[in-house]
Structures are given as structure tokens and as C-alpha cells.
Design a protein around this motif. Structure first.
Motif, PDB file in Angstrom:
ATOM      1  N   GLY A  66      -7.732 -46.920  20.627  1.00 25.66           N
ATOM      2  CA  GLY A  66      -7.196 -45.913  19.718  1.00 25.66           C
ATOM      3  C   GLY A  66      -8.030 -45.720  18.466  1.00 25.66           C
ATOM      4  N   VAL A  67      -9.302 -46.113  18.515  1.00 25.19           N
ATOM      5  CA  VAL A  67     -10.212 -45.932  17.384  1.00 25.19           C
ATOM      6  C   VAL A  67     -10.763 -44.508  17.432  1.00 25.19           C
ATOM      7  CG1 VAL A  67     -12.417 -46.669  16.368  1.00 25.19           C
ATOM      8  CG2 VAL A  67     -10.851 -48.373  17.332  1.00 25.19           C
ATOM      9  N   ILE A  68     -10.805 -43.864  16.291  1.00 27.50           N
ATOM     10  CA  ILE A  68     -11.315 -42.500  16.210  1.00 27.50           C
ATOM     11  C   ILE A  68     -12.704 -42.521  15.582  1.00 27.50           C
ATOM     12  CG2 ILE A  68     -10.966 -40.205  15.234  1.00 27.50           C
ATOM     13  CD1 ILE A  68      -7.927 -40.954  15.093  1.00 27.50           C
ATOM     14  N   LEU A  69     -13.692 -42.048  16.333  1.00 27.70           N
ATOM     15  CA  LEU A  69     -15.047 -41.877  15.821  1.00 27.70           C
ATOM     16  C   LEU A  69     -15.233 -40.421  15.406  1.00 27.70           C
ATOM     17  CD1 LEU A  69     -17.206 -43.788  18.468  1.00 27.70           C
ATOM     18  CD2 LEU A  69     -16.746 -44.484  16.111  1.00 27.70           C
ATOM     19  N   THR A  70     -15.876 -40.220  14.275  1.00 34.05           N
ATOM     20  CA  THR A  70     -16.176 -38.871  13.815  1.00 34.05           C
ATOM     21  C   THR A  70     -17.520 -38.418  14.369  1.00 34.05           C
ATOM     22  OG1 THR A  70     -17.374 -39.587  11.846  1.00 34.05           O
ATOM     23  CG2 THR A  70     -14.954 -39.335  11.641  1.00 34.05           C
ATOM     24  N   LEU A  71     -17.804 -37.133  14.240  1.00 32.15           N
ATOM     25  CA  LEU A  71     -19.098 -36.602  14.656  1.00 32.15           C
ATOM     26  C   LEU A  71     -20.226 -37.303  13.894  1.00 32.15           C
ATOM     27  CD1 LEU A  71     -20.951 -34.629  16.142  1.00 32.15           C
ATOM     28  CD2 LEU A  71     -20.424 -32.929  14.367  1.00 32.15           C
ATOM     29  N   ASN A 151      -7.819 -38.054  21.697  1.00 37.58           N
ATOM     30  CA  ASN A 151      -8.618 -38.796  20.726  1.00 37.58           C
ATOM     31  C   ASN A 151      -9.848 -37.942  20.390  1.00 37.58           C
ATOM     32  OD1 ASN A 151     -10.492 -40.550  19.458  1.00 37.58           O
ATOM     33  ND2 ASN A 151      -9.512 -42.331  20.391  1.00 37.58           N
ATOM     34  N   ALA A 152      -9.977 -37.580  19.135  1.00 31.54           N
ATOM     35  CA  ALA A 152     -11.068 -36.713  18.679  1.00 31.54           C
ATOM     36  C   ALA A 152     -12.448 -37.333  18.884  1.00 31.54           C
ATOM     37  CB  ALA A 152     -10.865 -36.365  17.200  1.00 31.54           C
ATOM     38  N   SER A 153     -12.505 -38.622  19.204  1.00 34.22           N
ATOM     39  CA  SER A 153     -13.787 -39.270  19.493  1.00 34.22           C
ATOM     40  C   SER A 153     -14.495 -38.587  20.658  1.00 34.22           C
ATOM     41  CB  SER A 153     -13.577 -40.748  19.838  1.00 34.22           C
ATOM     42  OG  SER A 153     -12.955 -41.432  18.790  1.00 34.22           O
ATOM     43  N   ILE A 154     -13.721 -38.083  21.606  1.00 39.39           N
ATOM     44  CA  ILE A 154     -14.315 -37.419  22.771  1.00 39.39           C
ATOM     45  C   ILE A 154     -15.073 -36.167  22.324  1.00 39.39           C
ATOM     46  CG2 ILE A 154     -13.839 -36.288  24.975  1.00 39.39           C
ATOM     47  CD1 ILE A 154     -11.252 -38.079  25.082  1.00 39.39           C
ATOM     48  N   ALA A 155     -14.443 -35.329  21.521  1.00 39.07           N
ATOM     49  CA  ALA A 155     -15.102 -34.117  21.028  1.00 39.07           C
ATOM     50  C   ALA A 155     -16.306 -34.473  20.166  1.00 39.07           C
ATOM     51  CB  ALA A 155     -14.114 -33.265  20.237  1.00 39.07           C
ATOM     52  N   ALA A 156     -16.172 -35.492  19.334  1.00 37.36           N
ATOM     53  CA  ALA A 156     -17.291 -35.911  18.482  1.00 37.36           C
ATOM     54  C   ALA A 156     -18.478 -36.354  19.336  1.00 37.36           C
ATOM     55  CB  ALA A 156     -16.843 -37.035  17.550  1.00 37.36           C
ATOM     56  N   PHE A 157     -18.211 -37.124  20.377  1.00 38.87           N
ATOM     57  CA  PHE A 157     -19.248 -37.624  21.275  1.00 38.87           C
ATOM     58  C   PHE A 157     -19.935 -36.460  21.989  1.00 38.87           C
ATOM     59  CE2 PHE A 157     -20.886 -39.729  25.085  1.00 38.87           C
ATOM     60  CZ  PHE A 157     -21.381 -40.926  24.588  1.00 38.87           C
ATOM     61  N   ILE A 158     -19.134 -35.544  22.532  1.00 40.51           N
ATOM     62  CA  ILE A 158     -19.677 -34.377  23.238  1.00 40.51           C
ATOM     63  C   ILE A 158     -20.561 -33.551  22.298  1.00 40.51           C
ATOM     64  CG2 ILE A 158     -19.002 -32.120  24.202  1.00 40.51           C
ATOM     65  CD1 ILE A 158     -16.622 -33.651  25.532  1.00 40.51           C
ATOM     66  N   ASN A 159     -20.114 -33.344  21.085  1.00 36.61           N
ATOM     67  CA  ASN A 159     -20.900 -32.566  20.123  1.00 36.61           C
ATOM     68  C   ASN A 159     -22.135 -33.313  19.644  1.00 36.61           C
ATOM     69  OD1 ASN A 159     -19.575 -29.967  19.839  1.00 36.61           O
ATOM     70  ND2 ASN A 159     -17.823 -31.156  19.163  1.00 36.61           N
ATOM     71  N   ALA A 160     -22.031 -34.626  19.464  1.00 39.77           N
ATOM     72  CA  ALA A 160     -23.187 -35.412  19.019  1.00 39.77           C
ATOM     73  C   ALA A 160     -24.323 -35.349  20.039  1.00 39.77           C
ATOM     74  CB  ALA A 160     -22.776 -36.864  18.770  1.00 39.77           C
ATOM     75  N   TYR A 161     -23.969 -35.289  21.311  1.00 38.89           N
ATOM     76  CA  TYR A 161     -24.969 -35.191  22.374  1.00 38.89           C
ATOM     77  C   TYR A 161     -25.218 -33.741  22.824  1.00 38.89           C
ATOM     78  CZ  TYR A 161     -25.839 -40.119  23.194  1.00 38.89           C
ATOM     79  OH  TYR A 161     -26.251 -41.423  23.072  1.00 38.89           O
ATOM     80  N   ALA A 162     -24.644 -32.776  22.118  1.00 39.34           N
ATOM     81  CA  ALA A 162     -24.820 -31.351  22.430  1.00 39.34           C
ATOM     82  C   ALA A 162     -24.482 -31.052  23.893  1.00 39.34           C
ATOM     83  CB  ALA A 162     -26.235 -30.892  22.089  1.00 39.34           C
ATOM     84  N   LEU A 163     -23.319 -31.541  24.326  1.00 37.68           N
ATOM     85  CA  LEU A 163     -22.888 -31.372  25.714  1.00 37.68           C
ATOM     86  C   LEU A 163     -21.852 -30.265  25.890  1.00 37.68           C
ATOM     87  CD1 LEU A 163     -22.515 -35.155  26.679  1.00 37.68           C
ATOM     88  CD2 LEU A 163     -24.482 -33.643  27.106  1.00 37.68           C
ATOM     89  N   ARG A 164     -21.565 -29.524  24.831  1.00 37.51           N
ATOM     90  CA  ARG A 164     -20.539 -28.469  24.927  1.00 37.51           C
ATOM     91  C   ARG A 164     -20.860 -27.443  25.997  1.00 37.51           C
ATOM     92  NH1 ARG A 164     -19.133 -25.795  19.481  1.00 37.51           N
ATOM     93  NH2 ARG A 164     -17.766 -24.662  20.872  1.00 37.51           N
ATOM     94  N   GLU A 165     -22.133 -27.131  26.168  1.00 34.43           N
ATOM     95  CA  GLU A 165     -22.548 -26.135  27.162  1.00 34.43           C
ATOM     96  C   GLU A 165     -23.078 -26.798  28.431  1.00 34.43           C
ATOM     97  OE1 GLU A 165     -21.766 -23.034  26.543  1.00 34.43           O
ATOM     98  OE2 GLU A 165     -21.072 -23.638  24.546  1.00 34.43           O
ATOM     99  N   ALA A 166     -22.670 -28.034  28.683  1.00 32.16           N
ATOM    100  CA  ALA A 166     -23.106 -28.771  29.872  1.00 32.16           C
ATOM    101  C   ALA A 166     -21.870 -29.210  30.659  1.00 32.16           C
ATOM    102  CB  ALA A 166     -23.960 -29.972  29.470  1.00 32.16           C
ATOM    103  N   PRO A 167     -21.296 -28.298  31.454  1.00 31.15           N
ATOM    104  CA  PRO A 167     -20.049 -28.618  32.149  1.00 31.15           C
ATOM    105  C   PRO A 167     -20.161 -29.828  33.079  1.00 31.15           C
ATOM    106  CG  PRO A 167     -20.897 -26.462  32.840  1.00 31.15           C
ATOM    107  CD  PRO A 167     -21.745 -26.932  31.719  1.00 31.15           C
ATOM    108  N   LYS A 168     -21.309 -30.013  33.726  1.00 30.85           N
ATOM    109  CA  LYS A 168     -21.494 -31.175  34.607  1.00 30.85           C
ATOM    110  C   LYS A 168     -21.387 -32.473  33.796  1.00 30.85           C
ATOM    111  CE  LYS A 168     -23.133 -33.586  38.193  1.00 30.85           C
ATOM    112  NZ  LYS A 168     -22.314 -34.021  39.271  1.00 30.85           N
ATOM    113  N   ALA A 169     -21.983 -32.495  32.628  1.00 32.17           N
ATOM    114  CA  ALA A 169     -21.920 -33.677  31.772  1.00 32.17           C
ATOM    115  C   ALA A 169     -20.488 -33.946  31.324  1.00 32.17           C
ATOM    116  CB  ALA A 169     -22.836 -33.514  30.555  1.00 32.17           C
TER     117      ALA A 169
END
Length: 181
Positions: A66-71, A151-169
Motif C-alpha cells: 500500500g505504498v504510494i510512489l509519485t512520478l 494505487n497511483a504508483s502504477i500510473a507514476a511508473f507507467i509515466n516514468a517509463y513513458a509507457l502510456r502509448e505502449a499498450p503491450k507494455a
């Protein structure tokens, strides 16, 4: 398996305590990596999308605890492993080149695998040195994995790795998260 061990009042919010020890993280990673399709999905994320497997394991631990990581925190973690990641990639290349054919045994290959594990442990130490300095927030205990709260950590992780436009990832990451107990 490591489980949520703090109630909401006892959880450390600042770096007054170590959130995660090296031994616990290594053990957690070993156990989590062995779950169903976690290893193949993690390796695909690593090889095709440049995602660090140790950071995937940290994300999984954060989700379960339940830890939240920010972008910003995710970006700092990626930055802190940049040099060690280059070292690991070079070592993996060397290990792949030394891989024996099916019927062969290679002490050199086995040595390279053992060295790679030591490099992974060293990288985890770098990750934890950074992570344990963060001021973190927690989801309510009942909202960790299995709860109905995102958990907003998922969105932060996806954005940190620029995976928003990578549906397979994103599908691979989702499969890893769904595999968590």
C-alpha cells in the motif's frame, strides 16, 4: 510472503525508519519473480521497453504494502540505477554470448550467471538507498492489493517509463500485477 505489517498509525511516513531492507527485498523479489508469468512478462518489459526488473519488483512490493510512489520518486529511482543498468546490460550481453549449446555445460556461463545475480543485488542496494530516503504515503491498509482502490504508483511508473502509448507494455505490467497474491 511479506505482508502488510503496519497498521495505519504505526507506518513510517518519513525516512525515520527503513521501509524495506536488502534481505527482505531480495527475498520478496525472488518469490515474486517465480510467480506464474511474472518472470517472462518482466523480461519482455526489460528487453522491449527498457523497464528495470528490480524496479518492477519494487513496484509490486509497494502495491502489496500500500505504498504510494509519485512520478518524481519513480523518475529518481530510474535515474539512480542508470549506471548500474548499463553495467548489467553489458554483463547480460557477455553472458548470452557465453551461453552453451543444449548438450554442453559451461562453468564460464554459470560463473557469469552468479556474477549477474551479484550485480542485481548491488542494484537493489542502490534502489533501496534511494527508496528508503523517500517520504512516502500509504493507502489505507484494507486498500492494498485485493482492495478496490487504485494505487497511483502504477500510473507514476507507467509515466516514468513513458509507457502510456505502449499498450503491450501496459498489458504486461497488468499481468504482473494481477499475478500478485
Amino acid at each position: 510472503m511479506l505482508k502488510n505489517t503496519w497498521n495505519n498509525k504505526e507506518r513510517p511516513m518519513k525516512n525515520s525508519e527503513v521501509l524495506l531492507s536488502r534481505a527482505d527485498f531480495w527475498r520478496y523479489s525472488y518469490i515474486t519473480y517465480a510467480i506464474d508469468d511474472v518472470a517472462p512478462a518482466s523480461l519482455t518489459l526489460q528487453d522491449r521497453f527498457g523497464v528495470n526488473v528490480n524496479l518492477i519488483m519494487l513496484l509490486c512490493w509497494c502495491l502489496q504494502e500500500g505504498v504510494i510512489l509519485t512520478l518524481t520518486q519513480c523518475q529518481q529511482l530510474i535515474e539512480c540505477v542508470e549506471d548500474s543498468e548499463h553495467q548489467l546490460k553489458a554483463h547480460r550481453h557477455k553472458r548470452h554470448a557465453a551461453k552453451p549449446k543444449e548438450d554442453e555445460v559451461s562453468a564460464r556461463y554459470d560463473d557469469l550467471k552468479a556474477e549477474e545475480l551479484e550485480l542485481e543485488k548491488a542494484q537493489q542496494a542502490l534502489i533501496l538507498a534511494q527508496f528508503n530516503q523517500f517520504d512516502v504515503s500509504f493507502l489505507p491498509k484494507e486498500a492494498a492489493v485485493g482492495g478496490n482502490v487504485f494505487n497511483a504508483s502504477i500510473a507514476a511508473f507507467i509515466n516514468a517509463y513513458a509507457l502510456r502509448e505502449a499498450p503491450k507494455a501496459r498489458l504486461l505490467l497488468s499481468a504482473i500485477i494481477k499475478a500478485l497474491p
